[in-house]
Design an enzyme around this catalytic site. Structure first.
Site, PDB file in Angstrom:
ATOM      1  N   ALA A  99       0.943  -1.238   0.051  1.00 41.71           N
ATOM      2  CA  ALA A  99       0.117  -0.089   0.019  1.00 41.71           C
ATOM      3  C   ALA A  99       0.912   1.182  -0.097  1.00 41.71           C
ATOM      4  O   ALA A  99       1.223   1.872   1.109  1.00 41.71           O
ATOM      5  CB  ALA A  99      -0.936   0.106   1.132  1.00 41.71           C
ATOM      6  N   GLY A 101       2.220   5.064  -1.315  1.00 39.98           N
ATOM      7  CA  GLY A 101       1.384   6.283  -1.778  1.00 39.98           C
ATOM      8  C   GLY A 101      -0.231   6.274  -1.538  1.00 39.98           C
ATOM      9  O   GLY A 101      -0.486   5.907  -0.583  1.00 39.98           O
ATOM     10  N   ASP A 188      -2.975  -7.913  -4.266  1.00 39.02           N
ATOM     11  CA  ASP A 188      -3.044  -6.514  -4.779  1.00 39.02           C
ATOM     12  C   ASP A 188      -3.963  -5.972  -3.411  1.00 39.02           C
ATOM     13  O   ASP A 188      -4.970  -6.759  -2.983  1.00 39.02           O
ATOM     14  CB  ASP A 188      -3.758  -6.321  -5.929  1.00 39.02           C
ATOM     15  CG  ASP A 188      -2.872  -6.198  -7.150  1.00 39.02           C
ATOM     16  OD1 ASP A 188      -1.762  -6.362  -6.941  1.00 39.02           O
ATOM     17  OD2 ASP A 188      -3.422  -5.413  -8.015  1.00 39.02           O
ATOM     18  N   VAL A 189      -3.838  -4.863  -3.304  1.00 39.09           N
ATOM     19  CA  VAL A 189      -4.636  -4.106  -2.245  1.00 39.09           C
ATOM     20  C   VAL A 189      -5.469  -3.549  -2.531  1.00 39.09           C
ATOM     21  O   VAL A 189      -6.647  -3.235  -1.768  1.00 39.09           O
ATOM     22  CB  VAL A 189      -3.524  -3.055  -1.402  1.00 39.09           C
ATOM     23  CG1 VAL A 189      -3.432  -1.702  -2.242  1.00 39.09           C
ATOM     24  CG2 VAL A 189      -4.045  -2.652  -0.277  1.00 39.09           C
ATOM     25  N   GLY A 212      -9.723 -11.338 -17.023  1.00 36.62           N
ATOM     26  CA  GLY A 212      -9.819 -10.284 -18.186  1.00 36.62           C
ATOM     27  C   GLY A 212      -9.732 -11.269 -19.692  1.00 36.62           C
ATOM     28  O   GLY A 212      -9.870 -10.592 -20.597  1.00 36.62           O
ATOM     29  N   GLU A 280       3.994  -9.046 -13.744  1.00 40.27           N
ATOM     30  CA  GLU A 280       2.660  -9.703 -14.262  1.00 40.27           C
ATOM     31  C   GLU A 280       3.402 -10.811 -15.535  1.00 40.27           C
ATOM     32  O   GLU A 280       2.951 -11.978 -15.540  1.00 40.27           O
ATOM     33  CB  GLU A 280       1.576  -9.264 -14.517  1.00 40.27           C
ATOM     34  CG  GLU A 280       0.542  -9.897 -14.942  1.00 40.27           C
ATOM     35  CD  GLU A 280      -1.003  -9.381 -15.044  1.00 40.27           C
ATOM     36  OE1 GLU A 280      -1.455  -9.468 -13.999  1.00 40.27           O
ATOM     37  OE2 GLU A 280      -1.273  -8.675 -16.058  1.00 40.27           O
TER      38      GLU A 280
HETATM   39  N1  UDP Z   1       0.813  -0.005  -5.938  1.00 38.19           N
HETATM   40  C1  UDP Z   1       0.948   0.554  -4.631  1.00 38.19           C
HETATM   41  N2  UDP Z   1       0.904   1.919  -5.055  1.00 38.19           N
HETATM   42  C2  UDP Z   1       1.051   2.359  -6.104  1.00 38.19           C
HETATM   43  C3  UDP Z   1       0.904   1.380  -7.373  1.00 38.19           C
HETATM   44  C4  UDP Z   1       0.599   0.218  -7.099  1.00 38.19           C
HETATM   45  O1  UDP Z   1       0.841   0.364  -3.700  1.00 38.19           O
HETATM   46  O2  UDP Z   1       1.114   3.412  -6.585  1.00 38.19           O
HETATM   47  C5  UDP Z   1       0.604  -1.829  -5.623  1.00 38.19           C
HETATM   48  C6  UDP Z   1      -0.757  -2.171  -4.780  1.00 38.19           C
HETATM   49  O3  UDP Z   1      -0.557  -3.118  -3.808  1.00 38.19           O
HETATM   50  C7  UDP Z   1      -1.379  -2.556  -6.351  1.00 38.19           C
HETATM   51  C8  UDP Z   1      -0.281  -3.105  -6.857  1.00 38.19           C
HETATM   52  O4  UDP Z   1       0.885  -2.469  -6.569  1.00 38.19           O
HETATM   53  O5  UDP Z   1      -2.540  -3.184  -5.637  1.00 38.19           O
HETATM   54  C9  UDP Z   1      -0.623  -3.412  -8.440  1.00 38.19           C
HETATM   55  O6  UDP Z   1      -0.847  -2.175  -8.947  1.00 38.19           O
HETATM   56  P1  UDP Z   1      -2.470  -1.745  -9.481  1.00 38.19           P
HETATM   57  O7  UDP Z   1      -3.332  -2.363  -8.615  1.00 38.19           O
HETATM   58  O8  UDP Z   1      -2.412  -0.584  -9.761  1.00 38.19           O
HETATM   59  O9  UDP Z   1      -2.308  -2.626 -10.844  1.00 38.19           O
HETATM   60  P2  UDP Z   1      -3.689  -3.078 -11.612  1.00 38.19           P
HETATM   61  O10 UDP Z   1      -4.270  -4.398 -10.744  1.00 38.19           O
HETATM   62  O11 UDP Z   1      -4.589  -1.969 -11.806  1.00 38.19           O
HETATM   63  O12 UDP Z   1      -3.050  -3.905 -12.861  1.00 38.19           O
HETATM   64 MN    MN Z   2      -4.658  -4.279  -8.620  1.00 38.69          MN
END
Ligand code: UDP
Ligand code: MN
Length: 331
Positions: A99, A101, A188-189, A212, A280
């Site tokens: 988590a 920023g 993911d958070v 997706g 990923e």
């Molecule tokens: N994350 C974070 N701060 C950020 C960007 C990403 O903590 O500024 C962490 C967070 O745990 C997030 C994960 O990295 O869930 C993956 O990024 P994001 O969820 O934006 O990717 P998406 O699921 O949209 O592909």
């Molecule tokens: Mn995510």
């Protein structure tokens, strides 16, 4: 030799022979701890449960991969039976969540819903990595569950945050978890739990099918397609497209995964290349070569904006809708 000496010799020999035959303990593990053997599933003789059918089952989805790993969907497992098998093993499950920023805003819902659905009644240690430790919400946790906050630097690029996860997971396992945790999930958070996520998800190496792309031809999967990258997967290769937002398994397996993905990511960086979807992409390359021993269906990471497809009986964990421009440090 006196009778006493003879007895002593026999005893010593017996001890030696038994000693040689005993399996070696994993280094660093206390002897009293039951080592969870993935392949040894002991059930209670008193548990009553529905008779499993060998001829009926789900036919609308794949429930076993071509390399014979189970694919977990609602209706393929008995949660009570599985819990009764895993409970006596006295396992500890770790979860990591980043988590950094503005993403700290997602943490409260993540933690609160994990209390309701994620390995309820098991020993769970959640590791939160953040640059804002003071903003970590106080969430009441059940006995046997605990949260630990680990400080990480802030970052100006979301790609960097996402990429550094593998390095931090690798270090966490090596320095902190090795002796007292059995399984780990990296999540993911920006997501919430809505349904059970429990012992059915345990396995050696565990991957989640991305919601997706799971009905698409693999040529359309967003794998890294440049051969110069260590995450390269050629057109016509690959099994499924897996999520970077949820994966796990036995500690040693996830350690190998994190280490390999980190090394490959750094090698790419040296060569001035960043894989299409950062870690990923590296995870997908890894899982193609190192087949997961358990595959979790998209029930285990849906996306809130996506209408539920008929084969998805229950959504267990799902990404919330977010405004990227508002939460990410860069576009
Ligand atoms: N994350 C974070 N701060 C950020 C960007 C990403 O903590 O500024 C962490 C967070 O745990 C997030 C994960 O990295 O869930 C993956 O990024 P994001 O969820 O934006 O990717 P998406 O699921 O949209 O592909
Ligand atoms: Mn995510």
């Amino acid at each position: 030799m006196s009778q006493n000496n003879k007895t002593l010799t026999v005893v010593l020999l017996v001890v030696l022979v038994i000693g040689f035959q005993c399996p070696v303990q994993t280094p660093g593990r206390p002897e009293s701890k039951v080592i969870p053997n993935e392949f040894h599933l002991v059930a209670s003789e008193n548990l009553e449960y529905t008779q499993p059918s060998i001829v009926y089952g789900r036919t609308d989805v794949m429930t076993i991969t071509p390399w014979l790993a189970p694919v977990v969907w609602e209706g393929t497992f008995n949660p009570d039976l599985l819990d009764s098998i895993y409970k006596p093993k006295n396992i500890t499950i770790a979860a990591t969540v980043f988590a950094v920023g503005k993403y700290i805003r997602f943490l409260k819902d993540f933690l609160e819903t994990a209390e309701q659905h994620f390995f309820v009644d098991f020993t769970v240690h959640i590791y939160v990595f953040t640059d804002r430790p003071k903003e970590v919400p106080k969430v009441k946790m059940a006995p046997g569950r605990k949260l630990e906050v680990r400080s990480v630097p802030s970052s100006k690029r979301w790609q960097e945050i996402s990429a550094r996860r593998m390095e931090l997971i690798q270090t966490l396992i090596k320095e902190k978890l090795q002796d007292h945790v059995d399984y780990i999930f990296c999540l993911d958070v920006d997501s919430k739990f809505h349904g059970r996520w429990g012992t059915e998800s345990l396995g050696g190496l565990v991957a989640v099918v991305h919601p997706g792309y799971y009905r698409d031809d693999r040529r359309r999967f967003p794998y890294e397609r440049r051969p110069q990258s260590k995450a390269y997967v050629a057109l016509g290769h690959g099994d499924f497209y897996y999520c970077g937002g949820a994966f796990g398994g036995l500690l040693q397996e996830v350690y190998q995964l994190a280490k390999t993905c980190r090394t490959n990511f750094e090698e790419d960086a040296k060569n001035g290349i960043e894989a299409a979807w950062q870690e990923e992409s590296h995870l997908n390359r890894y899982m193609w070569i190192n087949k997961p021993s358990k595959v979790l269906s998209p029930e285990y990471l849906w996306q809130d904006f996506k209408p539920r497809n008929p084969e998805v009986g229950i959504i267990r964990f799902s990404g919330v809708v977010k405004n990227y421009a508002d939460i990410r440090p860069n576009a």
